[in-house]
Design a protein around this motif. Sequence first.
Motif: not given
Length: 430
Positions: A229, A233, A240
């Motif tokens: 993640k 990002a 995101l």
Amino acid sequence: MMPVPFWPTDTGAPHDPYFSAINAELRRHGPAHPCLLIDLDRLDQNLAMVRQALAPGKSLRIVAKSLPSLPLLDYVMKAAGSNRLMAFHQPFLSEEAKRFPQADILLGKPMPVRAAAAFYDQLRCSFDPARQLQWLIDTPQRLAQYLALAQGRGLRMRINIELDVGLHRGGVAQEQVLLSMLDMIERNPAQLVFGGFMGYEPHVAKLPRVFGTPAQLHEKVMQRYQALKDVAAGAYPRLLDSGLTLNAGGSMSYRLYEKQSLINDVSVGSALVKPADFDLGLLAGHQPAMFIATPVLKKLDGTTIPGTDWVGKLGAWWNPNRRRTYFLYGGHWLARYESPRGLLEHPMMGYSTNQQFVNGSAATALAPDDYVFLRPTQSEAVMLQFGALVILRQGRIVDYWPVLGSSDPGPRPDSDSSSKTINVEIASHA
């Protein structure tokens, strides 16, 4: 005289009060064939444990394959206060979108692009897939196929990316692969919308303890999820946003998310009915809420083996658990004998899907037309084999709920039954 050490002991017992009451109800009002029972009282207790474990800010997503009945899903969604489903089969997805036009649906596995096309071909309701449906995508190649479908049909498709967080059953494991998929999404905003991530991790509950405790294995999963993640990002911050679905969990692991802040969407299904394969430490407080019930067709004394009568007689003399023979209506299911205690199959007779041969001791106390109860090892496959589910409340039949893919609505409860309507049941127990 001291007992012979290898002499088998009698393990048989009659139905306990719980199953005795259900047996009596089925003999009076139940279908006279194999059926699958759902105990709503036990399901309610299991659902209460799930809801208690999920902290505010975490949404419960109900796994539809584990509860493959539209009325059952409707009951659970209302009782849980959730409109979120996880779907796994395109024909069932089409039925779920039609029945629940306000549902938020996430695919639980990547589908061939032709299955996605079939869903749009069959869509005849107010369900808006551009807002309410997330397709799970595992590779850049599959994402390119979905992009071509969206371009060819003028669709806007929400994409959820499957992450390999340790299960190693596919999904994105390499950062560059993830970045290439996000790049494709960002360059095609008219056709593709990024919906979030899904990382499934049942291995944390099932691996032998030599590999670590569930909590230790889960920590590694979360570290991997967070790392991927963060990569996304850093490279594509515009994709995101705060509205992403960050899904993980399952019936075997949902409790590990009680104090975990990364995941905002937790999937649960089988824990609500607890098949035998889910007898795990993390589900110790859950109760089995589904059973197969099948009538006894025939009862014989002793054990008789075709062509070798002496083998059966010797076995019945030596083992008290082979002194009765029962032939059941159907058999050979993915299930274990639950009640009465002590039933066992015979190695020389094998399995039958027509009339299963089982032995028991005299203590099992079964008669023809009594019911034998089995506990399925899983829910998704077994629940689809019996037609309409028999719904119990306090040991009484209150309704019959059809399963997905079946036209069998089941018989109706007796008109003079004291059962309440299901709407009243939902209101009083939700």
